[in-house]
Motif scaffolding. Sequence first.
Motif, short mmCIF file in Angstrom:
data_model
loop_
_atom_site.label_atom_id
_atom_site.label_comp_id
_atom_site.label_asym_id
_atom_site.label_seq_id
_atom_site.Cartn_x
_atom_site.Cartn_y
_atom_site.Cartn_z
N ALA A 419 -52.22 120.33 -58.27
CA ALA A 419 -52.03 119.31 -59.31
C ALA A 419 -52.35 119.87 -60.70
O ALA A 419 -51.61 119.63 -61.67
CB ALA A 419 -52.91 118.10 -59.01
N PHE A 420 -53.45 120.64 -60.78
CA PHE A 420 -53.81 121.26 -62.07
C PHE A 420 -52.74 122.25 -62.50
O PHE A 420 -52.33 122.28 -63.67
CB PHE A 420 -55.16 121.95 -61.93
N GLY A 423 -49.69 120.49 -63.82
CA GLY A 423 -49.87 120.00 -65.18
C GLY A 423 -49.75 121.11 -66.21
O GLY A 423 -49.08 120.95 -67.25
N PHE A 426 -46.16 122.11 -66.52
CA PHE A 426 -45.36 121.15 -67.29
C PHE A 426 -45.53 121.37 -68.79
O PHE A 426 -44.57 121.31 -69.55
CB PHE A 426 -45.78 119.73 -66.91
#
Length: 737
Positions: A419-420, A423, A426
Amino acid sequence: MDTKWKNSLLMLVWVVLITLSASTLFQVAQTRSTYFKKNYFYTAEYANQVQQLINYVNQMDFNELPSDQDKPKIIVTQTEIENYRSRLGSLTGQITGIKNQYEPQIQEARASGNEELVTFFTKEMNSKIADITADYTSDDTIKSKIVEEKEQEIDEYVQELERFRSHYTSFQASFVYRLVETETGKVFTNVASSDGGSADTRLKSSGMRFLHTYRSLTASNQAVYTNSQVDQSAIDFKYGTYEGQIGVPKSAPENSPIMAEFHIYENKQITFLIYTGLGLLAFAGLIWMTRRYRTEKLFGSTALVAPYYNLIPLDLRAVLLLITGLTALVHLQWAQNALGYGFSLGDMIYHSLTYVLVNTLLVLLLVLQLGMLIKEYRNEQAFKEALRRTVIFWIYQRLREAALIKSLMFQALFVLAVAFGAGIGFVIVCIQNEAIVIYAILLMLFVLPALWLTLKRISYFNRIATHTALLVSGNLEQNLTVEGESPLASLAANINLLRNGVKTSRREQAKSERLKTELITNVSHDLRTPLTSIITYTELLKNKELSAEDRQAFVDILDRKSQRLKVLIDDLFEASRIASGQVELAQERVDIVQLLEQALAEYNEAIKQSGLQLRVTTPDNPVYVWVDGQKLWRVFDNLIGNCVKYALEHTRVYIAVEAKPGRTVITFKNVTKYELSENIDELFERFKRGDTSRHTEGSGLGLAIAKSIVDLHGGELDLDIDGDLFKVTVTLEERLE
């Protein structure tokens, strides 16, 4: 209450004395070289002012200002020429820039038909191109431009020095000086004459506040820093060395910087001496109080604050104590601040008191915290409890619990990392759009599998939570599906085991309730039957018309019923003692065969009357076992008694003793006269009898007592029922110690 207030007042006085002593110590350590001087003229600050005067004299008087005659001395180096060209950029770039500047204007003029304007712009563009081309092809062109810039800098430098001359005049008005430059012999003075006569008279007069002779004073730097970068080849700036006398006259202006600093120093010196004197008195008082009172008393009463303070975790209290201590230490080290504000004596005393007050509050907080921590440390139990409530211990516990199931912890860390990373990726894609292809590939390889794994685990967890809620509501019919070997699957399997355990427990509870009811019924029946007979025959014996023969018969019946009641009560009492573990075994080396024969001898008459045929099989040699002979005889007595009471008449009863490696096995087999339940465990319950009509004289405790005794010996007593065949097997470990 009076004692608490007295202790608090003592602590406050003690803290004030600590603060004054410590701040005085820091102040003396930091400012002793400043305020132990005779007066301001012996301080480093006055020495800096003298040095500033020397720098002014050196720059404004000793070094002559550059003039037009100095401009031809300007030298331009090849390095400066190259640097100038590098500032301009490349020749191609310069030409392109000029064309880009003029071509739109030329095109616009040509479109409007204004040939005169076209010619003007074209000529101006070509002129600039020719000029910039000359800069790159001829060093002389650039050299002349650099010389022009340096001449302009010299002019600006002279103008800036002239603007500072008024400040120099105002500054030197505070001094009276006569200086000689040691190398050239030039004399510099601000008195009426430069020949030395009147200057010496003025310097030696009584109108001087301070006068000192200097043997060597060298200009350290320029007194006036200008914005102009003057070429050193155009001016010859020298740092001269001077000797002579410099003094401060009594007539110096009171508003001059020297006199202002002189009066400020006097006020600071007075404040410093007062502060130091108070500090020495405080230190003496601190020593007296420390010797006079116990430390616990000086710490004061913290009962009001301690309960709330102790709610804070111990490690956070330690950090708070450290912060308070460092803040107090830093503030104490700012001792010069007590004298550093204000110009009047009153202002300085006010700031000194404020400084002491702030320090007192900080030291008070420090002492209070330290006192409460020491008190808690001395209470070992409270200190251990405080250690268990620390944030560090809490984090350690959470990390330890998180690591109990390592696979689950690693999965969670993997999902967080993905997830990190998603991010961060992105953000990178938003900045660099070219990275979207790589981001999409990583998204499919890592993010989507992690999302699928997370959704799968969440779905499975929700099913487990829903099923657990059903179990709590009493629905025990359905098992959870165990999927794979994950921690959640293990949790589901454990919940299934708990469900099965709850169902079994419910069945056992229902069975226990049923057996309890039967136990009460059986005990009531077995005790009431002989008791009813005793009461009945006792009433009959009260009849005085009874014959002697009937009276004796009734007494015999009473005796039998009393003995029967005694046996029931003794058996119940013994069964309770054995079940509660209150029986101690007196173990010894016993021959099982001989013990069995003794028990059988007690029933010879009863066996003959029952018509049973006894078949006993024993080894030829003695079989020794380490047991309590009396208790084991009771086991044999109960088992043989059951055979006599419940075996079918005129059938065979088989009893066998078999010595096997490490153990001895005794079996009892007979054919029952009553139909037995298939549930063997119920036969071990108290007051459970094979004769459900309870017409026999058994207590229903024989098998329960026998099993309890065998269990105490570490053996086993097992029952087998095959139709009407009843078999009891007693297994004893062969221990001969």
